[in-house]
Scaffold this motif. Structure first.
Motif, PDB file in Angstrom:
ATOM      1  N   VAL A 145       0.826  -1.209   0.000  1.00  0.00           N
ATOM      2  CA  VAL A 145       0.000   0.000   0.000  1.00  0.00           C
ATOM      3  C   VAL A 145       0.858   1.256   0.000  1.00  0.00           C
ATOM      4  O   VAL A 145       0.475   2.290  -0.588  1.00  0.00           O
ATOM      5  CB  VAL A 145      -0.975   0.005   1.201  1.00  0.00           C
ATOM      6  CG1 VAL A 145      -0.225   0.087   2.526  1.00  0.00           C
ATOM      7  CG2 VAL A 145      -1.977   1.141   1.073  1.00  0.00           C
ATOM      8  N   ARG A 163       1.777   1.710  -3.508  1.00  0.00           N
ATOM      9  CA  ARG A 163       0.569   2.061  -4.264  1.00  0.00           C
ATOM     10  C   ARG A 163       0.283   3.559  -4.138  1.00  0.00           C
ATOM     11  O   ARG A 163      -0.053   4.227  -5.120  1.00  0.00           O
ATOM     12  CB  ARG A 163      -0.601   1.231  -3.753  1.00  0.00           C
ATOM     13  CG  ARG A 163      -1.827   1.259  -4.625  1.00  0.00           C
ATOM     14  CD  ARG A 163      -2.702   0.035  -4.388  1.00  0.00           C
ATOM     15  NE  ARG A 163      -3.190  -0.114  -3.028  1.00  0.00           N
ATOM     16  CZ  ARG A 163      -2.890  -1.126  -2.237  1.00  0.00           C
ATOM     17  NH1 ARG A 163      -2.102  -2.108  -2.668  1.00  0.00           N
ATOM     18  NH2 ARG A 163      -3.387  -1.208  -1.021  1.00  0.00           N
ATOM     19  N   ILE A 164       0.446   4.082  -2.928  1.00  0.00           N
ATOM     20  CA  ILE A 164       0.195   5.504  -2.686  1.00  0.00           C
ATOM     21  C   ILE A 164       1.303   6.358  -3.289  1.00  0.00           C
ATOM     22  O   ILE A 164       1.030   7.377  -3.950  1.00  0.00           O
ATOM     23  CB  ILE A 164       0.061   5.777  -1.171  1.00  0.00           C
ATOM     24  CG1 ILE A 164      -1.197   5.095  -0.619  1.00  0.00           C
ATOM     25  CG2 ILE A 164       0.044   7.268  -0.877  1.00  0.00           C
ATOM     26  CD1 ILE A 164      -1.290   5.123   0.888  1.00  0.00           C
ATOM     27  N   GLU A 179       1.173   6.275  -7.009  1.00  0.00           N
ATOM     28  CA  GLU A 179      -0.182   6.561  -7.503  1.00  0.00           C
ATOM     29  C   GLU A 179      -0.606   5.536  -8.544  1.00  0.00           C
ATOM     30  O   GLU A 179      -1.081   5.854  -9.634  1.00  0.00           O
ATOM     31  CB  GLU A 179      -0.248   7.980  -8.079  1.00  0.00           C
ATOM     32  CG  GLU A 179       0.038   9.057  -7.062  1.00  0.00           C
ATOM     33  CD  GLU A 179      -0.039  10.453  -7.631  1.00  0.00           C
ATOM     34  OE1 GLU A 179      -0.085  10.585  -8.881  1.00  0.00           O
ATOM     35  OE2 GLU A 179      -0.056  11.421  -6.857  1.00  0.00           O
ATOM     36  N   ASP A 180      -0.393   4.280  -8.167  1.00  0.00           N
ATOM     37  CA  ASP A 180      -0.682   3.156  -9.076  1.00  0.00           C
ATOM     38  C   ASP A 180      -1.533   2.137  -8.323  1.00  0.00           C
ATOM     39  O   ASP A 180      -1.027   1.373  -7.500  1.00  0.00           O
ATOM     40  CB  ASP A 180       0.627   2.528  -9.557  1.00  0.00           C
ATOM     41  CG  ASP A 180       0.412   1.436 -10.597  1.00  0.00           C
ATOM     42  OD1 ASP A 180      -0.745   0.992 -10.785  1.00  0.00           O
ATOM     43  OD2 ASP A 180       1.414   1.010 -11.215  1.00  0.00           O
ATOM     44  N   SER A 181      -2.828   2.131  -8.613  1.00  0.00           N
ATOM     45  CA  SER A 181      -3.749   1.240  -7.902  1.00  0.00           C
ATOM     46  C   SER A 181      -3.566  -0.227  -8.264  1.00  0.00           C
ATOM     47  O   SER A 181      -4.126  -1.103  -7.601  1.00  0.00           O
ATOM     48  CB  SER A 181      -5.197   1.650  -8.182  1.00  0.00           C
ATOM     49  OG  SER A 181      -5.470   1.573  -9.570  1.00  0.00           O
ATOM     50  N   SER A 182      -2.774  -0.513  -9.302  1.00  0.00           N
ATOM     51  CA  SER A 182      -2.572  -1.907  -9.724  1.00  0.00           C
ATOM     52  C   SER A 182      -1.553  -2.633  -8.846  1.00  0.00           C
ATOM     53  O   SER A 182      -1.445  -3.857  -8.902  1.00  0.00           O
ATOM     54  CB  SER A 182      -2.121  -1.973 -11.180  1.00  0.00           C
ATOM     55  OG  SER A 182      -0.805  -1.435 -11.325  1.00  0.00           O
ATOM     56  N   ARG A 203      -0.431  -4.502  -5.928  1.00  0.00           N
ATOM     57  CA  ARG A 203      -1.059  -5.265  -4.854  1.00  0.00           C
ATOM     58  C   ARG A 203      -0.061  -6.090  -4.039  1.00  0.00           C
ATOM     59  O   ARG A 203      -0.371  -6.545  -2.939  1.00  0.00           O
ATOM     60  CB  ARG A 203      -2.121  -6.227  -5.429  1.00  0.00           C
ATOM     61  CG  ARG A 203      -3.171  -5.583  -6.321  1.00  0.00           C
ATOM     62  CD  ARG A 203      -4.009  -4.569  -5.586  1.00  0.00           C
ATOM     63  NE  ARG A 203      -4.721  -5.150  -4.446  1.00  0.00           N
ATOM     64  CZ  ARG A 203      -5.523  -4.457  -3.638  1.00  0.00           C
ATOM     65  NH1 ARG A 203      -5.684  -3.158  -3.823  1.00  0.00           N
ATOM     66  NH2 ARG A 203      -6.144  -5.050  -2.640  1.00  0.00           N
ATOM     67  N   GLU A 211       5.154  -6.712  -7.334  1.00  0.00           N
ATOM     68  CA  GLU A 211       4.735  -5.690  -8.300  1.00  0.00           C
ATOM     69  C   GLU A 211       5.335  -4.325  -7.966  1.00  0.00           C
ATOM     70  O   GLU A 211       5.544  -3.489  -8.857  1.00  0.00           O
ATOM     71  CB  GLU A 211       3.215  -5.596  -8.324  1.00  0.00           C
ATOM     72  CG  GLU A 211       2.534  -6.847  -8.867  1.00  0.00           C
ATOM     73  CD  GLU A 211       1.036  -6.871  -8.616  1.00  0.00           C
ATOM     74  OE1 GLU A 211       0.363  -7.684  -9.269  1.00  0.00           O
ATOM     75  OE2 GLU A 211       0.548  -6.096  -7.769  1.00  0.00           O
ATOM     76  N   GLU A 227      -5.058 -10.886   4.154  1.00  0.00           N
ATOM     77  CA  GLU A 227      -5.312  -9.572   4.734  1.00  0.00           C
ATOM     78  C   GLU A 227      -5.460  -9.666   6.256  1.00  0.00           C
ATOM     79  O   GLU A 227      -4.949  -8.831   7.009  1.00  0.00           O
ATOM     80  CB  GLU A 227      -6.587  -8.972   4.121  1.00  0.00           C
ATOM     81  CG  GLU A 227      -6.417  -8.471   2.697  1.00  0.00           C
ATOM     82  CD  GLU A 227      -5.529  -7.237   2.626  1.00  0.00           C
ATOM     83  OE1 GLU A 227      -5.893  -6.200   3.202  1.00  0.00           O
ATOM     84  OE2 GLU A 227      -4.461  -7.328   1.993  1.00  0.00           O
TER      85      GLU A 227
END
Length: 377
Positions: free
Chosen positions: A132, A135-136, A139-142, A144, A148, A365
């Protein structure tokens, strides 16, 4: 430059209920003496300074005393990062002031993307981070998983490479193909997912933390320092120490450490264990795992043994009945599995169905949330 690489101090950790603070203070003093003997120009600490995200007062006191002595008294530049056992927020308290004394402590992903330059070397202090965080930042929501995220992280780091200098990465994660021991976190979600070692090829040296054995990974340019102490019986045959790196020649060597108390395994019958002729030949102050050869029930067994051996970490039967052996084997197999594997096995046995992709995600999770609460052990 000459650099000392250490990691995984786990200050505050207990071994089967035994407090290890005196053992840890003893071994940290040895590391300081090696740094003095080698006349190193900097000391790298690759994460997991504490064993808990909320360390005890005694643990905080020992770390503060160690850092102050190494950095302020001995004037060693320190380059440190947070690991998965550390609380990044708590560990970073005071970090803006630390830099003024050449103590560089990075606990956030973005801090690891730009170098700290000392002499002929650029140090990239990349702490343990979560998908996360990447991701922040990107700025890439892909994004996970850590697999990646890492290619993007490495691409960003390489942008600031100075071709006239050497590049060293200091980080805390699991490199695919490495080997683990029982004292390491079994949960492989979030920032602990295995990454491809090829992503590390651009660096002259990669100083890793997380795995507790120095031989857990053998790449031409990357090493785990391993923990300075043995933190489980599975580590009893490991050689503990620190790596010394020469940034000019890129040659590195291992300096061994000698613990205050070893972890050893004894096998004998009860009468022999209590015989002075036997125990006078061994160090009874070591942490001992005892394999008892007797089959009969022995009343007050542990109390009698502890009169002679004050640091017993476990007692098992070496020649039990067949059903006892089978039980031990099952327990061993369970201990070797990660929480995710155990959950999947339980679900399959109860429901006679495999987990769906969504169910696997929920489990990961949930386990990850528990890990963040400080339930690493």
């Amino acid at each position: 430059m000459k650099i000392l690489h250490t990691a995984d101090w786990h200050i505050g950790k207990k071994l089967h209920g035994y407090d290890l603070l005196s053992d840890q203070a003893y071994i940290l003093d040895q590391i300081k003496k090696i740094a003095q003997e080698e006349a190193v120009d900097a000391i790298v600490i690759a994460g997991d300074l504490y064993d808990r995200s909320v360390p005890s007062e005694d643990s905080v006191r020992l770390l503060n005393q160690t850092i102050a002595e190494w950095n302020l008294t001995e004037q060693f530049p320190l380059l440190a990062i947070s690991g998965n056992h550390d609380s990044a927020t708590r560990l970073a308290t005071g970090a803006p002031w630390f830099n003024q004394a050449n103590f560089h402590l990075h606990t956030r992903l973005q801090e690891g993307l730009l170098p700290i330059e000392i002499g002929n070397t650029q140090f990239y202090l990349l702490p343990y981070f979560e998908p996360v965080d990447a991701r922040i930042y990107f700025e890439d929501s892909s994004i996970r998983t850590i697999q990646e995220a890492m290619p993007k992280v490495m691409q960003e780091i390489v942008k600031s490479f100075d071709p006239s200098k050497k590049q060293i990465l200091v980080s805390h994660f699991f490199v695919a193909g490495s080997s683990k021991t029982d004292s390491e976190t079994k949960i492989e979600v979030g920032g602990l997912d295995g990454i491809n070692g090829q992503l590390l090829s651009d660096f002259d040296y990669v100083a890793l933390g997380h795995l507790h054995g120095k031989n857990a990974l053998k790449m031409p340019n990357a090493r785990y320092s391993g923990s300075p102490l043995k933190y489980s019986l599975s580590e009893k045959d490991q050689t503990k120490g620190v790596w010394i790196l020469d940034t000019e020649t890129l040659a590195f060597s291992f300096r061994e450490l000698s613990p205050l108390h070893e972890i050893k395994e004894l096998q004998a019958d009860f009468a022999t264990l209590l015989d002075p002729a036997f125990y006078s030949t061994i160090n009874r102050e070591d942490y001992l795992s005892i394999l008892l050869e007797d089959r009969a029930v022995i009343p007050n067994l542990m109390n009698q043994l502890r009169q002679v051996y004050p640091r017993i970490i476990q007692v098992e039967r070496a020649n039990g009945f067949e059903n006892e052996s089978q039980t031990r084997l099952k327990v061993k197999n369970i201990k070797e599995k990660s929480p995710i594997e155990l959950t999947k096995d339980f679900f399959t046995e109860v429901s006679q169905n495999d987990l769906t992709t969504q169910q696997k995600f929920w489990i990961e999770e949930g386990l990850h949330t528990e890990l963040k609460k400080g339930g690493e052990e």
